[in-house]
Design an enzyme around this catalytic site. Structure first.
Site, mmCIF file in Angstrom:
data_model
loop_
_atom_site.group_PDB
_atom_site.id
_atom_site.type_symbol
_atom_site.label_atom_id
_atom_site.label_comp_id
_atom_site.label_asym_id
_atom_site.label_seq_id
_atom_site.Cartn_x
_atom_site.Cartn_y
_atom_site.Cartn_z
ATOM 1 N N HIS A 33 0.877 -0.780 -0.337
ATOM 2 C CA HIS A 33 0.078 -0.066 0.089
ATOM 3 C C HIS A 33 0.797 0.909 -0.171
ATOM 4 O O HIS A 33 2.025 1.119 -0.081
ATOM 5 C CB HIS A 33 -0.985 -0.128 1.232
ATOM 6 N N GLY A 35 1.551 3.451 2.212
ATOM 7 C CA GLY A 35 2.491 3.420 3.863
ATOM 8 C C GLY A 35 4.605 2.656 2.821
ATOM 9 O O GLY A 35 5.421 2.858 3.497
ATOM 10 N N HIS A 36 4.336 1.607 2.317
ATOM 11 C CA HIS A 36 5.557 1.257 1.577
ATOM 12 C C HIS A 36 5.844 1.606 0.708
ATOM 13 O O HIS A 36 7.191 1.536 0.406
ATOM 14 C CB HIS A 36 4.589 -1.283 0.896
ATOM 15 N N LYS A 149 5.694 2.764 11.935
ATOM 16 C CA LYS A 149 3.936 2.196 13.285
ATOM 17 C C LYS A 149 4.271 1.303 13.465
ATOM 18 O O LYS A 149 3.377 0.781 14.825
ATOM 19 C CB LYS A 149 3.049 1.557 11.551
ATOM 20 N N ASP A 150 5.412 -0.238 13.425
ATOM 21 C CA ASP A 150 6.138 -0.756 14.037
ATOM 22 C C ASP A 150 6.787 -0.526 14.967
ATOM 23 O O ASP A 150 8.206 -0.623 14.934
ATOM 24 C CB ASP A 150 6.544 -2.020 12.644
HETATM 25 O O1 PAF Z 1 7.021 -5.294 8.956
HETATM 26 C C1 PAF Z 1 6.738 -6.645 8.276
HETATM 27 O O2 PAF Z 1 5.580 -6.227 6.933
HETATM 28 C C2 PAF Z 1 7.722 -7.964 8.526
HETATM 29 O O3 PAF Z 1 8.449 -7.730 10.100
HETATM 30 C C3 PAF Z 1 8.779 -7.701 8.214
HETATM 31 C C4 PAF Z 1 10.239 -6.702 8.700
HETATM 32 C C5 PAF Z 1 8.894 -7.795 7.098
HETATM 33 C C6 PAF Z 1 9.469 -8.913 8.820
HETATM 34 O O4 PAF Z 1 8.708 -10.344 7.546
#
Ligand code: PAF
Length: 279
Positions: A33, A35-36, A149-150
């Site tokens: 999306h 964000g990516h 976000k993470d």
């Molecule tokens: O953030 C993510 O999408 C996943 O945790 C990652 C970093 C690709 C590892 O699978």
């Protein structure tokens, strides 16, 4: 754009590239999306050759149903990557990555792994550590990009790189939001229309909590958030915590000079959403 499923082929391609180019890497689980795309834009800005991996990593899912239902949209992902100008994509099978032994390694991240997501999702960060370390060893990027976000994952990956002396620079990128404030996530596509409509309540709450944090005690802010969610019929609060940005330990009292963030996890029906805000 070139696409590889095979580790050896990707590596032989990248060994030539690396002679003259700085390689930027964005690991993903697909269902891409905006964000990516913002991570990829950052990658293009800060490196000469952008590699994206798409791999739904089984060892980081504590809930088997979540793994089965995780959105998989490879064809569309590849179209988006081509359009944005990504250089290479790595889409390995589970067998290519894990062979017949789909297991996570155990990691110690100086306690970062026991907080928040680590406390609520058993083994999650061992799975993340396992796959990210494997991918770094395969791709050997100069720089890698992760979304805030993470935020806990980002801090854990910085710790992974430091502890295992992996020669890659980790760059954290700002949270990308929908117009109504909902943090972008691949899981958003699984929300029912009703839950999707209500989900911006999460970020609205974070913004209000940030205002309150300026003049109220930590306990008062925490209680206010809990009460607000108690009144919400559609969203169920799993946790809201105010934690030190570095240690990720929940803070009891404000200490001058320390940096804090509010972290939240919410169930919107079956879908678990997370978000955070700098306080
Ligand atoms: O953030 C993510 O999408 C996943 O945790 C990652 C970093 C690709 C590892 O699978």
């Amino acid at each position: 754009m070139v696409v590889f499923q095979n580790i050896a082929k990707l590596q032989s391609h990248l060994s030539l590239i690396k002679k003259s180019k700085k390689v930027g890497f964005i690991p993903t689980m697909g269902a891409l999306h905006e964000g990516h795309m913002s991570l990829i834009e950052k990658g293009k800005e800060k490196s000469d050759y952008v590699v994206v991996s798409i791999f739904v990593n089984p060892t980081q899912f504590d809930n088997p149903e979540d793994l089965v239902k995780y959105p998989r949209t490879l064809e569309n992902d590849l179209k988006m990557l081509e359009a944005i100008g990504c250089d290479a994509v790595f889409t390995p099978s589970s067998n290519e990555i894990y062979g017949s032994n789909i297991d996570a390694q155990t990691f110690h991240f100086d306690g970062l792994e026991h907080q928040m997501e680590g406390a609520f999702r058993d083994g999650h960060f061992d799975g993340v550590g396992t796959i990210v370390k494997k991918l770094f060893e395969i791709v050997k990027p100069n720089v890698a990009f992760f979304g805030e976000k993470d935020f806990q994952q980002l801090q854990i990956i910085k710790k992974l790189v430091e502890k295992h002396e992996i020669p890659v620079k980790i760059v954290g990128c700002k949270i990308h939001r929908e117009e109504d404030g909902l943090a972008m996530s691949s899981r958003n596509t699984r929300l029912t229309p009703e839950h999707r409509k209500e989900a911006p309540f999460i970020y609205k709450t974070l913004k209000k909590a940030k205002k309150r944090f300026k003049k109220e005690s930590i306990d008062d802010v925490l209680n206010w958030v809990v009460k607000r969610f108690e009144k919400n019929q559609l969203l169920e609060l799993e946790y809201f915590t105010i934690a030190d940005e570095k240690t990720l330990k929940s803070a009891k009292e404000k200490v001058k000079g320390e940096k804090y963030r509010g972290f939240i996890a919410v169930f919107a029906g079956e879908i678990r959403l997370i978000d955070n805000i700098k306080l």
